[in-house]
Structures are given as structure tokens and as C-alpha cells.
Design a protein around this motif. Structure first.
Motif, PDB file in Angstrom:
ATOM      1  N   GLN A   9       0.652  -1.099  -0.021  1.00  0.00           N
ATOM      2  CA  GLN A   9       0.055   0.052  -0.053  1.00  0.00           C
ATOM      3  C   GLN A   9       0.926   1.301   0.035  1.00  0.00           C
ATOM      4  OE1 GLN A   9      -2.821   0.236   3.182  1.00  0.00           O
ATOM      5  NE2 GLN A   9      -3.617   1.885   2.467  1.00  0.00           N
ATOM      6  N   ALA A  10       0.410   2.261  -0.822  1.00  0.00           N
ATOM      7  CA  ALA A  10       1.210   3.380  -0.969  1.00  0.00           C
ATOM      8  C   ALA A  10       0.580   4.556  -1.038  1.00  0.00           C
ATOM      9  CB  ALA A  10       2.038   3.391  -1.949  1.00  0.00           C
ATOM     10  N   ASP A  11       0.894   6.030  -0.722  1.00  0.00           N
ATOM     11  CA  ASP A  11      -0.018   6.963  -0.782  1.00  0.00           C
ATOM     12  C   ASP A  11      -0.140   7.388  -2.128  1.00  0.00           C
ATOM     13  OD1 ASP A  11      -0.264   7.163   1.861  1.00  0.00           O
ATOM     14  OD2 ASP A  11       1.451   8.233   2.331  1.00  0.00           O
ATOM     15  N   SER A  12       0.921   7.277  -2.825  1.00  0.00           N
ATOM     16  CA  SER A  12       1.193   7.584  -4.231  1.00  0.00           C
ATOM     17  C   SER A  12       1.341   6.776  -5.251  1.00  0.00           C
ATOM     18  CB  SER A  12       2.145   8.953  -4.526  1.00  0.00           C
ATOM     19  OG  SER A  12       2.365   9.182  -6.004  1.00  0.00           O
ATOM     20  N   PRO A  13       0.381   6.473  -6.284  1.00  0.00           N
ATOM     21  CA  PRO A  13       0.676   5.455  -7.140  1.00  0.00           C
ATOM     22  C   PRO A  13       1.853   5.558  -7.926  1.00  0.00           C
ATOM     23  CG  PRO A  13      -1.099   6.463  -7.848  1.00  0.00           C
ATOM     24  CD  PRO A  13      -0.784   6.920  -6.382  1.00  0.00           C
ATOM     25  N   LEU A  17       4.504   3.617  -4.951  1.00  0.00           N
ATOM     26  CA  LEU A  17       4.006   2.405  -5.298  1.00  0.00           C
ATOM     27  C   LEU A  17       5.309   1.780  -6.290  1.00  0.00           C
ATOM     28  CD1 LEU A  17       2.598  -0.052  -4.851  1.00  0.00           C
ATOM     29  CD2 LEU A  17       1.026   0.730  -6.582  1.00  0.00           C
ATOM     30  N   ALA A  18       5.629   2.621  -7.148  1.00  0.00           N
ATOM     31  CA  ALA A  18       6.662   2.384  -8.089  1.00  0.00           C
ATOM     32  C   ALA A  18       8.051   2.091  -7.393  1.00  0.00           C
ATOM     33  CB  ALA A  18       6.765   3.316  -9.248  1.00  0.00           C
ATOM     34  N   VAL A  19       8.186   2.758  -6.589  1.00  0.00           N
ATOM     35  CA  VAL A  19       9.571   2.810  -5.669  1.00  0.00           C
ATOM     36  C   VAL A  19       9.494   1.407  -4.944  1.00  0.00           C
ATOM     37  CG1 VAL A  19      10.924   3.677  -3.843  1.00  0.00           C
ATOM     38  CG2 VAL A  19       9.986   5.129  -5.772  1.00  0.00           C
ATOM     39  N   LEU A  20       8.329   1.234  -4.217  1.00  0.00           N
ATOM     40  CA  LEU A  20       8.007  -0.176  -3.407  1.00  0.00           C
ATOM     41  C   LEU A  20       8.136  -1.480  -4.305  1.00  0.00           C
ATOM     42  CD1 LEU A  20       4.980   0.600  -1.050  1.00  0.00           C
ATOM     43  CD2 LEU A  20       7.350   0.057  -0.315  1.00  0.00           C
ATOM     44  N   LEU A  21       7.506  -1.167  -5.468  1.00  0.00           N
ATOM     45  CA  LEU A  21       8.016  -2.560  -6.510  1.00  0.00           C
ATOM     46  C   LEU A  21       9.205  -2.649  -6.686  1.00  0.00           C
ATOM     47  CD1 LEU A  21       4.714  -1.915  -8.962  1.00  0.00           C
ATOM     48  CD2 LEU A  21       5.235  -3.554  -7.311  1.00  0.00           C
ATOM     49  N   GLY A  22       9.997  -1.610  -6.700  1.00  0.00           N
ATOM     50  CA  GLY A  22      11.530  -1.740  -7.168  1.00  0.00           C
ATOM     51  C   GLY A  22      12.246  -2.365  -6.062  1.00  0.00           C
ATOM     52  N   ILE A  23      11.898  -2.053  -4.701  1.00  0.00           N
ATOM     53  CA  ILE A  23      12.661  -2.501  -3.549  1.00  0.00           C
ATOM     54  C   ILE A  23      12.324  -3.998  -3.406  1.00  0.00           C
ATOM     55  CG2 ILE A  23      12.502  -2.001  -1.132  1.00  0.00           C
ATOM     56  CD1 ILE A  23      12.389   0.751  -1.639  1.00  0.00           C
ATOM     57  N   ILE A  24      10.948  -4.300  -3.647  1.00  0.00           N
ATOM     58  CA  ILE A  24      10.503  -5.482  -3.033  1.00  0.00           C
ATOM     59  C   ILE A  24      11.358  -6.384  -4.310  1.00  0.00           C
ATOM     60  CG2 ILE A  24       8.783  -7.133  -3.328  1.00  0.00           C
ATOM     61  CD1 ILE A  24       8.679  -5.340  -0.825  1.00  0.00           C
ATOM     62  N   GLU A  41      -1.347  -7.849  -9.790  1.00  0.00           N
ATOM     63  CA  GLU A  41      -2.401  -6.984  -9.933  1.00  0.00           C
ATOM     64  C   GLU A  41      -2.167  -5.757  -9.217  1.00  0.00           C
ATOM     65  OE1 GLU A  41      -6.418  -8.380  -9.765  1.00  0.00           O
ATOM     66  OE2 GLU A  41      -5.723 -10.294 -10.906  1.00  0.00           O
ATOM     67  N   VAL A  42      -2.647  -4.665  -9.643  1.00  0.00           N
ATOM     68  CA  VAL A  42      -2.271  -3.272  -8.908  1.00  0.00           C
ATOM     69  C   VAL A  42      -3.653  -2.755  -9.151  1.00  0.00           C
ATOM     70  CG1 VAL A  42      -1.475  -0.905  -9.055  1.00  0.00           C
ATOM     71  CG2 VAL A  42      -0.129  -2.894 -10.025  1.00  0.00           C
ATOM     72  N   VAL A  43      -4.206  -2.140  -7.752  1.00  0.00           N
ATOM     73  CA  VAL A  43      -5.339  -1.576  -7.628  1.00  0.00           C
ATOM     74  C   VAL A  43      -5.365  -0.160  -7.319  1.00  0.00           C
ATOM     75  CG1 VAL A  43      -7.676  -1.294  -6.577  1.00  0.00           C
ATOM     76  CG2 VAL A  43      -6.732  -3.663  -6.863  1.00  0.00           C
ATOM     77  N   VAL A  44      -5.499   1.076  -8.075  1.00  0.00           N
ATOM     78  CA  VAL A  44      -5.259   2.284  -7.833  1.00  0.00           C
ATOM     79  C   VAL A  44      -6.603   2.922  -7.203  1.00  0.00           C
ATOM     80  CG1 VAL A  44      -4.488   4.334  -8.750  1.00  0.00           C
ATOM     81  CG2 VAL A  44      -3.504   2.300  -9.678  1.00  0.00           C
ATOM     82  N   GLY A  45      -6.353   3.320  -5.950  1.00  0.00           N
ATOM     83  CA  GLY A  45      -7.552   4.009  -5.357  1.00  0.00           C
ATOM     84  C   GLY A  45      -7.815   5.465  -5.708  1.00  0.00           C
TER      85      GLY A  45
END
Length: 101
Positions: A9-13, A17-24, A41-45
């Protein structure tokens, strides 16, 4: 080995979120773990006007309005309507089963 059942979960997609995906991805790769982009899958709120795109190991991820995680449905608008509908149908089926007893 494969990583399984991860929710981020991230505040900004676009940025967070892009940074989190890279780290993971980097952390998992370091230990021989792989995220299956075809099953991710990605869900953008917040319903943005244009949906961002996300890539993992060069593969584009599916951006969807809802997804099932650990047996429960989650929607981009935060509603649990689909989850409640599914549970209601299951409960009705079980209730009908007991009516014959």
C-alpha cells in the motif's frame, strides 16, 4: 522459490508504489525469490483520470478496479460490495442446505 501473498500500500501510485515495487523486486531477487508479474495486480484507489502503468522486471502489471487477496475482494473505491455479495450468496446456499434437515 516464489514470494506469495504480498500486498503493498502506498500514498502515491506514481512515485511511492513504483519505488516499493522496485525495492521488493530487488530484495526478492537478492535471495532468489521471484514475483510472477502475470499473477500480480495493481489496484489504484481514488479513481484517477488516467491510470498509471507499472512494470516489474520489465513486464507490465495489470491495473484493475478490484482483486481477490487471501480470499477477500478489495475494490479501488474502498467498497466491500463484491465481498459482501459473495458472502451473502455463500450464506444463502448454506442456509438452503439446512432447510432440508
Amino acid at each position: 522459490m516464489y514470494a506469495d501473498d504480498v500486498a503493498l500500500q502506498a500514498d502515491s501510485p506514481d512515485d511511492d508504489l513504483a519505488v516499493l515495487l522496485g525495492i521488493i523486486h530487488a530484495g526478492n531477487s537478492k535471495y532468489g525469490l521471484h514475483i510472477n508479474a502475470a499473477k500480480t495486480e495493481v489496484v489504484v484507489g481514488g479513481r484517477p483520470t488516467t491510470l498509471p502503468t507499472f512494470k516489474l522486471a520489465g513486464k507490465e502489471l495489470l491495473v484493475t478496479d478490484n482483486f481477490k487477496y487471501l480470499g477477500s475482494f478489495f475494490a479501488d473505491d474502498g467498497s466491500m460490495k463484491r465481498e459482501m455479495d459473495v458472502r451473502n450468496v455463500r450464506a444463502q446456499a448454506e442456509f438452503r442446505h439446512f432447510q432440508n434437515v
